[in-house]
Design an enzyme around this catalytic site. Sequence first.
Site, mmCIF file in Angstrom:
data_model
loop_
_atom_site.group_PDB
_atom_site.id
_atom_site.type_symbol
_atom_site.label_atom_id
_atom_site.label_comp_id
_atom_site.label_asym_id
_atom_site.label_seq_id
_atom_site.Cartn_x
_atom_site.Cartn_y
_atom_site.Cartn_z
ATOM 1 C CG ASP A 154 -2.290 0.578 0.935
ATOM 2 O OD1 ASP A 154 -2.348 1.797 0.736
ATOM 3 O OD2 ASP A 154 -3.296 -0.153 0.903
ATOM 4 C CG HIS A 223 -5.353 3.730 0.860
ATOM 5 N ND1 HIS A 223 -4.968 2.421 0.673
ATOM 6 C CD2 HIS A 223 -6.593 3.822 0.327
ATOM 7 C CE1 HIS A 223 -5.927 1.753 0.063
ATOM 8 N NE2 HIS A 223 -6.932 2.581 -0.158
ATOM 9 C CB SER A 533 -9.329 0.506 -0.021
ATOM 10 O OG SER A 533 -8.617 0.596 -1.217
#
Length: 748
Positions: A154, A223, A533
């Site tokens: 990520d 994220h 996600s």
Amino acid sequence: MGLLQSSSSSSRVAWVLLLLLLCFCELPFRAHGGGSRKLYIAYLGHVKHDDPSDVVASHHDLLTSLLESKEESLASVVYNYKHGFSGFAAMLTTEQAKELAEFPEVISVQPSKRHTPTTTRSWDFLGLNHQMTGSDMLHGSSSGGEDVIIGVIDTGIWPESRSFNDAGYGPVPSRWKGKCQVGHDWGSTNCSRKIIGARFYSAGVPDQFLETDSLSPRDHNGHGTHCASTAAGSAVEAASFHGLAKGVARGGATRARIAVYKSFWGLGFGNTATVLAAIDDAIHDGVDVLSMSFGVDENSFGVLHAVQKGITVVYAGGNEGPRPQTVRNGAPWAITVAASKIDRSFPTMITLGSKQQIVGQSLYYRGKNSSKSSSGFKGLVVPVSCDMEILNGTDVKGQILFCTMQPGDQDVFQQSSQYVRDGGGSGVIFAQYTTDLSFTALDVCKGIACVLVDLDIGKKIASYMDDASSPMVKIEPARTITGKETLAPKVAMFSSRGPSPDYPAIIKPDIAAPGVNILAAKENSYAILSGTSMAAPHVAGVVALLKALHPNWSSAAIKSAIVTTAHTTDEHGMPILAEGLPRKIADPFDYGGGNINPCGAADPGLVYDIDSQDYDKYFRCTIVKKASVHCNTTGMLPAYHLNLPSISVPNLRSPVTVSRTVTNVGDVDSMYHVEIQSPVGVRMEVDPPVLVFDAKNKVRMFRVKLSPVWKLQGDYTFGSLTWGNDQKVVRIPVAARITIQDFYADVA
């Protein structure tokens, strides 16, 4: 590739800048010998040398013979893949790439593609109690995933977050072979007994994205930190987003270890080369689970090699719903996850000037420095339209804007919110068909109230405005409500749907998991994000628990346990719904087997297992696109013959018989009876109808015959096949489409 958060929380301007940068990054490099160079991925199959340095040497020997210069070979290579599979990423001209593809040892040469990335209540909603009490036998029996290693590919991680506290952890597992790669804002002490490894991959990434980030594993996007803490964050008391969603923030596998592979940069730029490098290192390092919250459009041979090395891979399914055939990551060797809602809402009281009170949904909070005047009545402004061309020039200072939107119209939401914020306004009320916007534009709404209402409430507001000479409105801060008052789970509107455009004979997504308004770590605080996600790390956390509880189960067995025990009804016994236009009862193309049931997956009774080498028999021709490599497509069986926990026949014209094999992982002496729910228009028969297991017979095979009832060019219909007894229910989804001819465009 893209990070699969349902929408950026950055402003629209930021996305425009990103698009401009992406377009700029398409400009090729000029090669010294003429022609332009781009980044290509050369795949050579399994590793043929024990020593990784010998693998690298073989790559350079190959390139030297192509480029006629060892120096050119060394200069052109960006990454060498040398652990889990053999290959490399190199800067080549189009002609050089074509020549390289003709070498006998090369299986494929493809351009590197861009990739971008796509919780206090969610785990309780799924039945996992962090105090390991009550009915949660999975979390307790697995010791919270103790010493299972979850690799997260990520945007990096924020190590100082309380969610990655390593207090009470023992030494790093001795089998771990990874490293802690240092950078200018990341030292060796940033790794710990919780974050046991961290790497980053910047080669091949355009400078424009690196300049907004740091050359280290540190996450400046948020994220990756959010996803990692969702999968394996330690328990943190009293976490919240400005008082909303307050509770214990934790991951699914609270005692699992985390390995970080930063492959995405800036607003979320990555590519095939960086991701393959991360997968290759993860195989070498010894991860048990890979959580990958981004989308790929091509067949991922890297993921296949990871699965064949015993790693379970969890992918996000994409955020392009509710349109069909938008699901990403359709390979059968991975678990593909849809996003669902949990039983939590954020009701927001709206009081009209007439004293009528109505309720919307928002994440509105008042900052510590908010004045008392900000909580009173404000003027209500209703433009003809909230499109920017019409909205421009409207005075919103100190007032609240009212907009009616088309479902999922993120542009209107983003632009009008930004307009009100820039113009000194107090807030926006959005009326739309469904309130499933997921509050994704938090940065745009920061400091103002962004409230969502449905069309019925929108009409009440419009009616009030018609009657009022000076319409006024007051918006209270949102509250948090959890429990059975909120209908859940539901498949999120943005969640991508099947059938898979790449593999229609495989039902995708496999499973749904919480992915809407998920609270998890971001830097030193906590943020609410939505997207598949956010759903994927929920499944990765469950997989870690299952691996701790059943260390000898294959990835296929784990996937089977998750799919066959999933919920298809809510807590009230109602069928799970899928948000869309209109909202409908969910089917396998919305959620695969259903909504994840972690405790049920811990003890499924039967599993549909697969030898990971079998994938080569069915899918080698989709990865190997080269005449010189043996690939007999005419002799290959359709993919629905693979022993998956689902059946999909996309072209049913005459009776088709498929076989399935189940392995007993429950009580040694047991008997299961079949229950058939045939898809509409299809007659489904199962032989034998009863399966008996004992100490000598742990594996049983059965056949399923699907016959079309009608002769027509039809659409998909759905059913199920369930093996059950007094203790267990083992259900797989079934999809079939009756057809009468190939290449029929059903567009009229």
